[in-house]
Design a protein around this motif. Structure first.
Motif, short mmCIF file in Angstrom:
data_model
loop_
_atom_site.label_atom_id
_atom_site.label_comp_id
_atom_site.label_asym_id
_atom_site.label_seq_id
_atom_site.Cartn_x
_atom_site.Cartn_y
_atom_site.Cartn_z
N GLY A 57 1.13 19.51 -6.69
CA GLY A 57 0.67 18.87 -7.93
C GLY A 57 1.09 19.66 -9.16
N GLY A 58 2.31 20.25 -9.10
CA GLY A 58 2.83 20.99 -10.27
C GLY A 58 3.54 20.02 -11.20
N LEU A 59 4.85 20.19 -11.35
CA LEU A 59 5.62 19.30 -12.23
C LEU A 59 6.35 18.22 -11.45
N ALA A 60 7.11 18.62 -10.41
CA ALA A 60 7.89 17.64 -9.66
C ALA A 60 6.97 16.67 -8.91
N GLY A 61 5.87 17.18 -8.34
CA GLY A 61 5.00 16.35 -7.51
C GLY A 61 4.36 15.19 -8.27
N TYR A 111 -0.99 15.67 -2.44
CA TYR A 111 -1.71 16.87 -1.98
C TYR A 111 -1.50 18.02 -2.94
N GLU A 112 -2.56 18.72 -3.26
CA GLU A 112 -2.45 19.94 -4.08
C GLU A 112 -3.43 20.96 -3.52
N MET A 113 -2.92 22.16 -3.26
CA MET A 113 -3.79 23.16 -2.62
C MET A 113 -4.69 23.90 -3.61
N ARG A 114 -4.31 23.91 -4.92
CA ARG A 114 -5.20 24.57 -5.88
C ARG A 114 -6.45 23.70 -6.04
N ARG A 115 -7.58 24.32 -5.96
CA ARG A 115 -8.82 23.55 -5.97
C ARG A 115 -9.99 24.47 -6.23
N VAL A 155 3.48 27.36 -16.19
CA VAL A 155 3.01 28.70 -15.84
C VAL A 155 3.43 29.77 -16.85
N CYS A 156 4.40 29.46 -17.70
CA CYS A 156 4.82 30.51 -18.65
C CYS A 156 5.01 29.90 -20.03
N SER A 157 6.25 29.69 -20.48
CA SER A 157 6.44 29.16 -21.84
C SER A 157 5.96 27.71 -21.87
N GLU A 160 -4.40 22.34 1.29
CA GLU A 160 -3.10 22.93 1.60
C GLU A 160 -2.48 22.19 2.78
N VAL A 161 -1.23 21.78 2.63
CA VAL A 161 -0.51 21.16 3.75
C VAL A 161 0.23 22.26 4.49
N THR A 162 0.11 22.29 5.79
CA THR A 162 0.76 23.36 6.55
C THR A 162 1.73 22.83 7.60
N THR A 184 5.47 28.33 -2.98
CA THR A 184 5.04 27.56 -1.81
C THR A 184 4.18 28.45 -0.91
N SER A 185 3.09 27.89 -0.39
CA SER A 185 2.16 28.72 0.38
C SER A 185 2.86 29.30 1.61
N ASP A 186 2.34 30.41 2.11
CA ASP A 186 2.98 31.10 3.24
C ASP A 186 3.10 30.21 4.47
N GLY A 223 11.95 19.58 -7.13
CA GLY A 223 11.45 20.70 -7.93
C GLY A 223 12.14 21.99 -7.57
N GLN A 224 11.52 23.07 -7.99
CA GLN A 224 12.13 24.39 -7.86
C GLN A 224 12.50 24.72 -6.41
N ILE A 225 11.74 24.23 -5.45
CA ILE A 225 12.04 24.56 -4.05
C ILE A 225 13.37 23.93 -3.59
N GLU A 270 16.26 24.74 -11.44
CA GLU A 270 15.53 25.80 -12.12
C GLU A 270 14.98 25.24 -13.44
N GLY A 271 13.71 25.45 -13.69
CA GLY A 271 13.17 25.05 -14.99
C GLY A 271 12.20 23.88 -14.90
N TYR A 272 11.35 23.81 -15.95
CA TYR A 272 10.34 22.74 -16.00
C TYR A 272 10.99 21.36 -15.99
N THR A 273 11.91 21.14 -16.95
CA THR A 273 12.48 19.81 -17.11
C THR A 273 13.27 19.41 -15.86
P1 FAD Z 1 5.06 24.06 -9.35
O1 FAD Z 1 4.87 23.64 -10.74
O2 FAD Z 1 4.80 25.47 -8.99
O3 FAD Z 1 4.18 23.12 -8.44
C1 FAD Z 1 4.07 23.32 -7.05
C2 FAD Z 1 2.64 23.02 -6.65
O4 FAD Z 1 2.56 22.99 -5.22
C3 FAD Z 1 1.65 24.06 -7.11
O5 FAD Z 1 0.65 23.43 -7.86
C4 FAD Z 1 1.11 24.69 -5.83
O6 FAD Z 1 -0.25 25.02 -5.92
C5 FAD Z 1 1.32 23.57 -4.83
N1 FAD Z 1 1.47 24.02 -3.44
C6 FAD Z 1 2.20 25.06 -2.95
N2 FAD Z 1 2.12 25.10 -1.60
C7 FAD Z 1 1.34 24.05 -1.22
C8 FAD Z 1 0.88 23.56 0.03
N3 FAD Z 1 1.24 24.13 1.18
N4 FAD Z 1 0.07 22.46 0.06
C9 FAD Z 1 -0.32 21.85 -1.09
N5 FAD Z 1 0.09 22.28 -2.33
C10 FAD Z 1 0.92 23.36 -2.39
N6 FAD Z 1 10.59 27.37 -15.97
C11 FAD Z 1 10.81 27.08 -17.28
O7 FAD Z 1 11.49 26.10 -17.59
N7 FAD Z 1 10.27 27.87 -18.26
C12 FAD Z 1 9.49 28.94 -17.98
O8 FAD Z 1 9.01 29.62 -18.88
C13 FAD Z 1 9.25 29.26 -16.60
N8 FAD Z 1 8.47 30.34 -16.28
C14 FAD Z 1 8.19 30.59 -14.98
C15 FAD Z 1 7.33 31.67 -14.67
C16 FAD Z 1 7.01 31.96 -13.35
C17 FAD Z 1 6.09 33.10 -13.04
C18 FAD Z 1 7.55 31.16 -12.31
C19 FAD Z 1 7.22 31.44 -10.88
C20 FAD Z 1 8.42 30.10 -12.61
C21 FAD Z 1 8.74 29.80 -13.93
N9 FAD Z 1 9.60 28.74 -14.28
C22 FAD Z 1 9.83 28.44 -15.61
C23 FAD Z 1 10.33 27.99 -13.24
C24 FAD Z 1 9.85 26.56 -12.90
O9 FAD Z 1 10.24 25.70 -13.91
C25 FAD Z 1 8.36 26.43 -12.68
O10 FAD Z 1 8.03 27.21 -11.57
C26 FAD Z 1 7.94 24.96 -12.41
O11 FAD Z 1 6.55 24.94 -12.40
C27 FAD Z 1 8.47 24.39 -11.13
O12 FAD Z 1 7.94 23.11 -10.89
P2 FAD Z 1 7.58 22.64 -9.40
O13 FAD Z 1 6.92 21.33 -9.51
O14 FAD Z 1 8.79 22.75 -8.57
O15 FAD Z 1 6.56 23.75 -8.86
#
Ligand code: FAD
Length: 451
Positions: free
Chosen positions: A9-13, A30-34, A55-57, A125-127, A145-147, A344-346, A350-353
């Motif tokens: 439930g971050g950005l891509a989800g 599914y989102e594991m933060r709760r 998480v940052c800017s 958390e999905v495992t 991503t969780s361990d 998303g990042q996985i 790289e990056g929010y957008t």
């Molecule tokens: P996330 O936003 O991290 O969302 C993933 C979600 O999945 C999380 O909410 C997490 O709790 C959940 N999750 C993980 N494992 C499980 C599981 N097993 N079951 C259920 N839920 C789970 N990018 C920028 O453009 N600018 C920045 O300033 C920037 N700063 C960053 C700083 C840090 C410390 C990090 C780590 C990354 C940064 N990034 C930045 C890179 C990237 O853009 C962000 O990480 C962005 O949030 C990625 O989006 P996402 O949806 O892929 O992952």
């Protein structure tokens, strides 16, 4: 239609979930933060349990027309990106960039999800990624991503195809390299002589090593204290292993004869061209975890870099991502498990957008496939297509996540490049070509018919 499970439930989800729901699919998000017993369960980077936490800017990068981040956002807006619309609605003044009020942004995402009857939120958390009947899964669990899920992904893809760290080498401005002190050569004269070599004699090497060993490390956050991978050790760790370890590692001089002396130097630092414009070079294998000021001081002891301007310093940070060039197809599905998408990042963007962008794409593809359709992949000429092309075609052996830049987009034809000398005008033409290819793709994309 098949059901869609979105993990993360971050950005891509949330973007993937809202997109698929808008296109008529039932979605489990599914989102594991709760909260458990009044206490938040978080990741090491997140501070809230909110959806779409930045998480940052708070910047979603440039809005200046005809830049690569602008192009990506334009395409996303045209494809109906939910999160980008919410970012626009919660924007704060930030010059030429799109920056958002992060609290308001998360709040609006939560409201949009709550208002969507087709999305069910499960705080858990999905495992396991075992296939579920009649269900497509989008993995969007991010850099932390969780361990347990990381282990499951490693099991599915081969653990050698899952990275836990990003090690970033320093980058120097090409114009600030002293060309009189360095030479171009390829090791053993194999291939074209693209590398710039900074030669050291024995005294220079000893002095460099001593400075490196004395340099102050960057602060380490708790969650970064894990062991490093043997394949990408920081230079200061290698230096501590013995006086010759660097000379037999990233500073190996063999096969790099200096044409001016006819001999191999004692040690060599190689610089590799960073982008097509050749206006910056990275120090090959020089990832490190030193304070930025210390890096500047120590790295300027390298012959040729005495006055170097560093465009980026070395870093090592936690970042979970799969080796997409080996694993994903052109619609971001695992080749061996077409029911599993990565966003998303996985997935190596790289990056929010960029993360939101790949959430959008997987949401579109999964919804179309769930309706029994065969969606065409987004064209290579677009920013979305270029990001996809990068993560599915980059050199797998050295794969690292990337932001959108013009280097990822296909160049204009040679003839046009020769005629149009102005870089800005060439960028404008690349964007124009991208947006028209995008419009053609949208016109044939079958998903709209499904709603
Ligand atoms: P996330 O936003 O991290 O969302 C993933 C979600 O999945 C999380 O909410 C997490 O709790 C959940 N999750 C993980 N494992 C499980 C599981 N097993 N079951 C259920 N839920 C789970 N990018 C920028 O453009 N600018 C920045 O300033 C920037 N700063 C960053 C700083 C840090 C410390 C990090 C780590 C990354 C940064 N990034 C930045 C890179 C990237 O853009 C962000 O990480 C962005 O949030 C990625 O989006 P996402 O949806 O892929 O992952």
């Amino acid at each position: 239609p098949q059901k869609i499970r979105v993990i993360g439930g971050g950005l891509a989800g949330p973007e993937a979930a809202l997109t698929a729901a808008r296109l008529g699919c039932e979605v489990d998000l599914y989102e594991m933060r709760r909260e458990v017993a009044g206490k938040p369960v978080l990741t090491p980077a997140h501070q809230t349990i909110d959806f779409g936490e930045l998480v940052c800017s708070n910047s979603l990068k440039s809005e200046s027309p005809n830049t690569a981040p602008w192009l990506l956002k334009q395409e996303m807006r045209r494809a109906g990106s939910s999160l980008l619309a919410l970012a626009d609605a919660t924007a704060v003044p930030a010059g030429h960039a799109l920056a958002v009020d992060r609290v308001e942004f998360s709040q609006r995402i939560a409201e949009a999800i709550a208002a969507e009857p087709r999305i069910r939120v499960i705080r858990e958390e999905v495992t396991s990624l075992e296939p579920i009947a009649d269900t497509l899964t989008i993995v969007a669990t991010g850099p932390l991503t969780s361990d347990a899920l990381s282990a499951e992904i490693g099991r599915l893809t081969g653990s050698e195809h899952l990275a836990f760290y990003d090690s970033i080498s320093p980058i120097v401005d090409a114009e600030t390299i002293d060309r009189d002190r360095v030479y171009f050569a390829a090791r053993w004269d194999k291939g074209t002589a693209d590398y710039i070599n900074c030669p050291m004699n024995r005294e220079e090497y000893d002095a460099f090593l001593a400075a490196l060993l004395a340099a102050e490390p960057a602060e380490t956050k708790d969650w970064e204290k894990t062991e490093y991978f043997e394949g990408c050790l920081p230079i200061e760790v290698l230096a501590r292993r013995g006086p010759d370890t660097l000379r037999f590692g990233p500073m190996k001089p063999v096969g790099l004869r200096d044409p001016r002396t006819g001999k191999n130097p004692w040690a060599v630092v190689q610089l590799r061209q960073e982008n097509l414009r050749a206006d910056s070079y990275n120090l090959v294998g020089f990832q490190n975890h030193l304070k930025y000021g210390e890096q500047a001081r120590v790295l300027r002891m390298i012959p040729g870099l005495e006055n170097a301007k560093f465009l980026r310093y070395g870093q090592i940070h936690r970042n979970t991502y799969i080796c997409s060039p080996r694993l994903l197809d052109n619609r971001l599905r695992l080749q061996i498990r077409p029911d599993l998408f990565f966003a998303g990042q996985i997935s190596g963007v790289e990056g929010y957008t960029e993360s939101i962008a790949s959430g959008l794409l997987t949401g579109l593809y999964a919804a179309a496939i769930a309706h029994g359709m065969d969606p065409a992949p987004v064209p290579r000429a677009t920013a979305l297509g270029s990001l996809t092309h990068y993560i599915t075609h980059a050199d797998a052996a050295h794969f690292q996540p990337a932001n959108i830049t013009f280097d990822l987009l296909p160049q204009l034809e040679e003839e046009i490049r020769r005629k149009v000398r102005d870089k800005k005008e060439r960028h404008r033409m690349v964007c124009e070509r991208a947006l028209s290819a995008f419009a053609e793709w949208q016109a044939v994309l079958p998903v709209h018919a499904a709603v």
